[in-house]
Design a protein around this motif. Structure first.
Motif, PDB file in Angstrom:
ATOM      1  N   ILE A 117      41.625  40.976  43.693  1.00 33.13           N
ATOM      2  CA  ILE A 117      41.604  40.288  42.405  1.00 33.13           C
ATOM      3  C   ILE A 117      42.014  41.305  41.348  1.00 33.13           C
ATOM      4  O   ILE A 117      41.462  42.396  41.286  1.00 33.13           O
ATOM      5  CB  ILE A 117      40.215  39.724  42.088  1.00 33.13           C
ATOM      6  N   GLY A 118      42.950  40.932  40.540  1.00 35.42           N
ATOM      7  CA  GLY A 118      43.428  41.853  39.531  1.00 35.42           C
ATOM      8  C   GLY A 118      43.526  41.202  38.169  1.00 35.42           C
ATOM      9  O   GLY A 118      42.970  40.135  37.915  1.00 35.42           O
ATOM     10  N   LEU A 119      44.237  41.854  37.308  1.00 35.44           N
ATOM     11  CA  LEU A 119      44.372  41.435  35.918  1.00 35.44           C
ATOM     12  C   LEU A 119      44.991  40.048  35.782  1.00 35.44           C
ATOM     13  O   LEU A 119      44.575  39.257  34.951  1.00 35.44           O
ATOM     14  CB  LEU A 119      45.211  42.469  35.167  1.00 35.44           C
ATOM     15  N   TYR A 120      45.966  39.756  36.613  1.00 39.06           N
ATOM     16  CA  TYR A 120      46.676  38.483  36.490  1.00 39.06           C
ATOM     17  C   TYR A 120      45.845  37.300  36.993  1.00 39.06           C
ATOM     18  O   TYR A 120      45.931  36.215  36.451  1.00 39.06           O
ATOM     19  CB  TYR A 120      48.001  38.547  37.258  1.00 39.06           C
ATOM     20  N   GLU A 121      45.008  37.519  37.984  1.00 39.08           N
ATOM     21  CA  GLU A 121      44.267  36.414  38.582  1.00 39.08           C
ATOM     22  C   GLU A 121      42.929  36.115  37.913  1.00 39.08           C
ATOM     23  O   GLU A 121      42.397  35.027  38.051  1.00 39.08           O
ATOM     24  CB  GLU A 121      44.003  36.679  40.073  1.00 39.08           C
ATOM     25  N   ASP A 122      42.340  37.070  37.223  1.00 37.63           N
ATOM     26  CA  ASP A 122      40.978  36.909  36.715  1.00 37.63           C
ATOM     27  C   ASP A 122      40.937  36.997  35.190  1.00 37.63           C
ATOM     28  O   ASP A 122      41.066  38.081  34.632  1.00 37.63           O
ATOM     29  CB  ASP A 122      40.078  37.990  37.315  1.00 37.63           C
ATOM     30  N   PRO A 123      40.724  35.877  34.506  1.00 35.02           N
ATOM     31  CA  PRO A 123      40.671  35.930  33.040  1.00 35.02           C
ATOM     32  C   PRO A 123      39.413  36.626  32.502  1.00 35.02           C
ATOM     33  O   PRO A 123      39.382  37.035  31.356  1.00 35.02           O
ATOM     34  CB  PRO A 123      40.702  34.461  32.626  1.00 35.02           C
ATOM     35  N   LEU A 124      38.383  36.757  33.323  1.00 41.17           N
ATOM     36  CA  LEU A 124      37.160  37.451  32.902  1.00 41.17           C
ATOM     37  C   LEU A 124      37.061  38.818  33.566  1.00 41.17           C
ATOM     38  O   LEU A 124      35.997  39.237  34.022  1.00 41.17           O
ATOM     39  CB  LEU A 124      35.931  36.604  33.231  1.00 41.17           C
ATOM     40  N   ILE A 125      38.160  39.530  33.619  1.00 33.98           N
ATOM     41  CA  ILE A 125      38.202  40.830  34.289  1.00 33.98           C
ATOM     42  C   ILE A 125      37.268  41.842  33.624  1.00 33.98           C
ATOM     43  O   ILE A 125      36.780  42.764  34.271  1.00 33.98           O
ATOM     44  CB  ILE A 125      39.659  41.362  34.356  1.00 33.98           C
TER      45      ILE A 125
END
Length: 144
Positions: free
Chosen positions: A76-84
Motif C-alpha cells: 500500500i502506498g501513496l497512490y492507493e491510500d488516501p489516509l496514508i
C-alpha cells in the motif's frame, strides 16, 4: 500525472477544505477593532500559511512514502491510500491523533459556519440589502 481521469477540479477539492475555515474569521468581523484592515490581512495570511503547510506536507509525504508500481498489489502506498498519514504517523499514537484532528477540523468548521451564518444574515438584513430579510435584522431592545 492525473491518472484514472483526475482533473484539476478533483485535485483542487483536496485543497479547498483547507481554506474554507478562513470564512470563520470573516464571520466574526463585528468583533474586530479595525475590520476593514484586519479581514483582508487575516484572509491572505491564512491562505498563504495553508498553502505552505499543504505544499510542505505533499513534499514530506512524497519523500517518505512509497509509490508502488501499478502491477504491485501487495504494498500500500501513496497512490492507493488516501489516509496514508495514519500509517506514517507515530506508531500506536499518531494514527488516532491524525483521525482526531480530521474530525476536530471538520467539526470546528461546521460549528463556525453555524455560528457565523446567523450573524451574516442579521448584518445583511440590518443593511437593508434585501428588503425581504428586514425581519431578521430586528434585535431586542434589552440587548442594548
Amino acid at each position: 500525472d492525473f491518472r484514472d481521469g483526475f482533473d484539476f477540479f478533483q485535485v483542487f477539492a483536496v485543497f479547498f477544505p483547507a481554506v474554507t475555515g478562513i470564512m470563520a474569521g470573516a464571520n466574526i468581523s463585528g468583533d474586530l477593532i479595525n475590520p476593514s484592515e484586519n479581514i483582508p490581512k487575516g484572509t491572505l495570511w491564512a491562505i498563504l500559511v495553508s498553502t505552505i503547510v499543504y505544499m510542505a506536507m505533499a513534499v514530506a509525504i512524497g519523500a517518505v512514502v512509497i509509490r508502488p508500481p501499478e502491477d504491485s498489489s501487495d504494498e500500500i502506498g501513496l497512490y492507493e491510500d488516501p489516509l496514508i498519514m495514519v500509517i506514517v504517523a507515530l506508531p500506536y499514537v499518531g494514527g488516532p491523533l491524525v483521525l482526531a484532528g480530521i474530525f476536530a477540523a471538520t467539526f470546528s468548521s461546521g460549528l463556525a459556519s453555524l455560528v457565523g451564518a446567523p450573524r451574516i444574515l442579521m448584518s445583511v438584513a440590518q443593511d437593508d440589502l434585501i428588503p425581504a430579510l428586514a425581519p431578521f435584522g430586528v434585535t431586542r431592545q434589552s440587548d442594548g
